[in-house]
Design a protein around this motif. Sequence first.
Motif, short mmCIF file in Angstrom:
data_model
loop_
_atom_site.label_atom_id
_atom_site.label_comp_id
_atom_site.label_asym_id
_atom_site.label_seq_id
_atom_site.Cartn_x
_atom_site.Cartn_y
_atom_site.Cartn_z
N LEU A 492 0.72 -1.06 -0.03
CA LEU A 492 -0.06 -0.03 -0.06
C LEU A 492 0.90 1.36 -0.04
CD1 LEU A 492 -2.71 1.59 0.36
CD2 LEU A 492 -2.47 1.15 2.76
N LEU A 493 1.87 1.25 0.75
CA LEU A 493 2.62 2.58 1.12
C LEU A 493 3.42 2.75 -0.45
CD1 LEU A 493 4.30 2.33 4.52
CD2 LEU A 493 2.20 3.64 3.80
N THR A 494 3.95 1.56 -1.14
CA THR A 494 4.49 1.76 -2.27
C THR A 494 3.87 2.39 -3.32
OG1 THR A 494 6.03 -0.21 -1.67
CG2 THR A 494 5.72 0.45 -4.03
N PHE A 495 2.47 1.94 -3.29
CA PHE A 495 1.33 2.49 -4.25
C PHE A 495 1.19 3.83 -4.13
CE2 PHE A 495 -1.04 -1.37 -6.45
CZ PHE A 495 0.18 -2.02 -6.61
N VAL A 496 0.95 4.16 -2.69
CA VAL A 496 0.73 5.71 -2.45
C VAL A 496 1.87 6.43 -2.96
CG1 VAL A 496 0.53 7.29 -0.70
CG2 VAL A 496 -0.70 5.23 -0.48
N PHE A 497 2.96 6.11 -2.58
CA PHE A 497 4.38 6.99 -2.90
C PHE A 497 4.70 6.94 -4.46
CE2 PHE A 497 4.83 7.18 1.80
CZ PHE A 497 5.10 8.45 1.72
N ALA A 498 4.12 5.95 -5.10
CA ALA A 498 4.15 6.02 -6.58
C ALA A 498 3.63 6.90 -7.22
CB ALA A 498 3.85 4.47 -7.34
N GLN A 499 2.57 7.42 -6.67
CA GLN A 499 1.76 8.75 -7.03
C GLN A 499 2.09 10.09 -6.57
OE1 GLN A 499 -2.76 7.36 -7.09
NE2 GLN A 499 -1.83 5.93 -5.88
N LEU A 500 2.84 10.06 -5.40
CA LEU A 500 3.34 11.07 -4.63
C LEU A 500 4.70 11.76 -5.05
CD1 LEU A 500 2.07 10.52 -0.98
CD2 LEU A 500 1.01 12.15 -2.69
N ALA A 501 5.70 10.79 -4.98
CA ALA A 501 6.85 11.05 -5.55
C ALA A 501 7.64 9.74 -5.91
CB ALA A 501 7.80 11.52 -4.33
N PRO A 502 7.27 9.73 -7.50
CA PRO A 502 7.89 8.15 -7.89
C PRO A 502 9.42 8.24 -8.05
CG PRO A 502 6.19 9.57 -9.43
CD PRO A 502 6.49 10.46 -8.28
N GLU A 503 9.76 6.85 -7.51
CA GLU A 503 11.20 6.65 -7.12
C GLU A 503 11.47 5.20 -7.77
OE1 GLU A 503 12.61 7.29 -3.15
OE2 GLU A 503 11.17 8.77 -2.98
N GLY A 504 10.55 4.65 -8.35
CA GLY A 504 10.79 3.21 -9.05
C GLY A 504 10.93 1.99 -7.95
N TRP A 505 11.74 1.18 -8.61
CA TRP A 505 11.88 0.08 -7.24
C TRP A 505 12.72 0.33 -6.11
CZ3 TRP A 505 16.62 -1.88 -6.25
CH2 TRP A 505 17.62 -1.31 -7.20
N ARG A 506 13.56 1.49 -6.29
CA ARG A 506 14.27 1.84 -5.06
C ARG A 506 13.39 2.17 -3.92
NH1 ARG A 506 19.27 1.92 -5.87
NH2 ARG A 506 20.21 1.94 -7.83
N LEU A 507 12.12 2.67 -4.03
CA LEU A 507 10.97 2.72 -2.98
C LEU A 507 11.10 1.62 -2.01
CD1 LEU A 507 9.53 5.09 -1.84
CD2 LEU A 507 7.61 4.13 -3.06
N ALA A 508 10.81 0.37 -2.71
CA ALA A 508 10.66 -0.72 -2.12
C ALA A 508 11.89 -1.15 -1.10
CB ALA A 508 10.31 -1.83 -2.85
N GLU A 509 13.04 -0.80 -2.06
CA GLU A 509 14.26 -0.99 -1.07
C GLU A 509 14.50 -0.39 0.08
OE1 GLU A 509 19.00 -1.06 -2.08
OE2 GLU A 509 17.78 0.33 -3.26
#
Length: 724
Positions: A492-509
């Motif tokens: 869920l947090l990954t999906f939210v921040f993909a719309q707020l500040a896209p960082e790609g797969w590094r967000l999950a890392e």
Amino acid sequence: MLGTSLLGRLRRRDPGDVVLRRAARLTLVASAVFYACRYGADSPMLATYGLFGVVAAGSFAQLPGPAPQRARILVTSLPAVWALIAAGSLLAWSTWAAAGGMLIIGFVVAFAGVGNPRLVGLASAFQLFYILASFPPYQPDTLPERLGGVTLAVVLLAVAEVVLWPDPVPVTYRQRLAEAADGVAAFLDATANALTHPNGGPDTRRERAYEAVAELALARNPPAWAPTAAGARDRALRICAAALRDVLAEADRLAADAPPEPIPDLAAARLLRSCADTTRAAGRSLSAGAPPVDLGEVDAAIGRAEAVYPVGEGGRDAPDVPRLCRDATALALADQVRVLAVGTRVANGSRLDDEDAYSGLFEYARHGPWTLYWRQFHSHLAPRSAHLHSSLRLAVALAVARVAAGVLQLIHGFWVLLATLTVLRTSAAETRTALRPAVLGTIAGAVVSGGLMLVIQEPIVYAIALPFTLMLAFGVGRLLGPVWQQALFTVLLTFVFAQLAPEGWRLAEARLVDVVLGAVIGVLAGVAMWPRGASRDLRRTAARYLGASADAVEQTVEAVLGGPPPDHALDRVRQRTILVDSSYCQYHSERHDAPSRRVDWDDVLGAGHHAVLGAESLLRRNPPGCLAGWPAAAALLRDSAGELRSAYGDLADEVAHGRPSGPVPVPADCVDELDRIRPVLGEVGSQSSVRHLVEVDRWLASLADSLARIRPPADGEPVSRDRT
């Protein structure tokens, strides 16, 4: 087949679809707020605080009461939320300033729950609001947007609590108390019949009464509904429950002491019937809109019973000690019924007259809520307070996590504190238990999120999928278990921040690294600072509580023998009741250690209540000095009090260390009372003195009875009668 099996599993874990309905409510509110702020107002800041306002207030906060009450709590908490966000926003300029604020706010927010443990569920939500605002970028000019997003979220959530699929209202503690009062009243009627017609046994109603009273134990009631607050109404409900237990115990003694032949006009039976009516009326008065119970009937019944109580000078006839014992037991029972009636009046907010104060028992009802809360706080500012330990542990852990996130310059450092908040529990064992699902779930969620972001990079896809991930995280994950919940929350947090500040797969890392760091800090704090949680504190505090109860018993006996009143001793018991009650509430949220599991905590706490309630009742009819100048009676009573003190001490040692204790004094019935008292009757010429002796000795026997219910007599010891 797989879908059908999963659906069946979810339904089994969620009777009545309570969790799924709540998840649907949060999903609708969170989606509406996020879409309106992110795409309607085109403000990532509004969207961030709006969404996290829903998550904090709707998922992290565990609010008490029915839907309207929860909605009121949400709305009235807004000023505190604004203050926390403002403080975090202004302290975000420096890591050390933010960490210092976290230390203070973390402690104050957690410790504030000592005044009302049912509102402890708000602490995590309040801390989350400060945590989110205390991280860079330092932008105090965005404070209006931050406050606007949170306000929109909280207000819409409050409306949704009432309008959208409100949760079913469970049985309240007041309803349980009313049902128990009705059951005990039926048993009183049955006991009165047994005294006048010994062939009619009250066993069926006895069992029902015991079952109904057992439901009043705090452990059997959800924390959100149990009367654990420091306010007058909750304290009155706890006193009502203790009084009902004592009424039931005294009625059981009377039923066991029924005369072998019918006595049609027995005074004790008449008093019991009046007590049954008052008990039933007291229970009904707890319903909304019901009139307060009238004390006139029970007062008149007590007056009539005392009028026929033998108080004249002794003559040739020997005192009828069995009758005295039965009458004394009935009068002691009536005193507890009156305590129950007065308690229900306090619980309903009625003002007390001087004659209702019952010495210090309801003294607190004369003070305002802030005075009572301050007393509660002051009592817990003690080195052995489990609540103080828990608050300090959490505050230090969150402050350390804030420093670590700032020093390491983590992009999403608030996830570190969120992980610490999620993992840290009140004991090391509970913290270790929470660690595994947090780490495993985050790893699984990060792998899935990273894979999705490598394949799908269009924000519109995540915008469309957001409601589904919200429903999965809030509903399905909670039902499937902690690992699933953590994994789906990571997605869920990954999906939210993909719309707020896209960082790609590094967000999950980043999410994985932050959670592992926060979990490590939480575990270290849990192991280093008071790792045994409330279990050990509860055993230690309960031992001191039992010791204070033993002092009160001894000093009460000395008072009737000519010593000073036991006011200070009774006050010490009441003061230690605050600490032991709080530790007991926290204990039920933890994994219990072996020594603590061997203790029947409801009966242990009841022993202290019984000593205080019984002592005040005893001294009203047997004033200090009423047995002065009777050496034989003094020796008999001091011997009984000494046995009780040893039993209290042995029980305290067993509670504190989990070691077997010595034998328990065997409770006496009226026949035993006659055998004990007969040798000293020749030394006194007043039946009133005999009456006082019987009452005091009967009270000591009832205390021995309460200890016997906690710990049955050792093998080979006689048992006076069966107990439930």
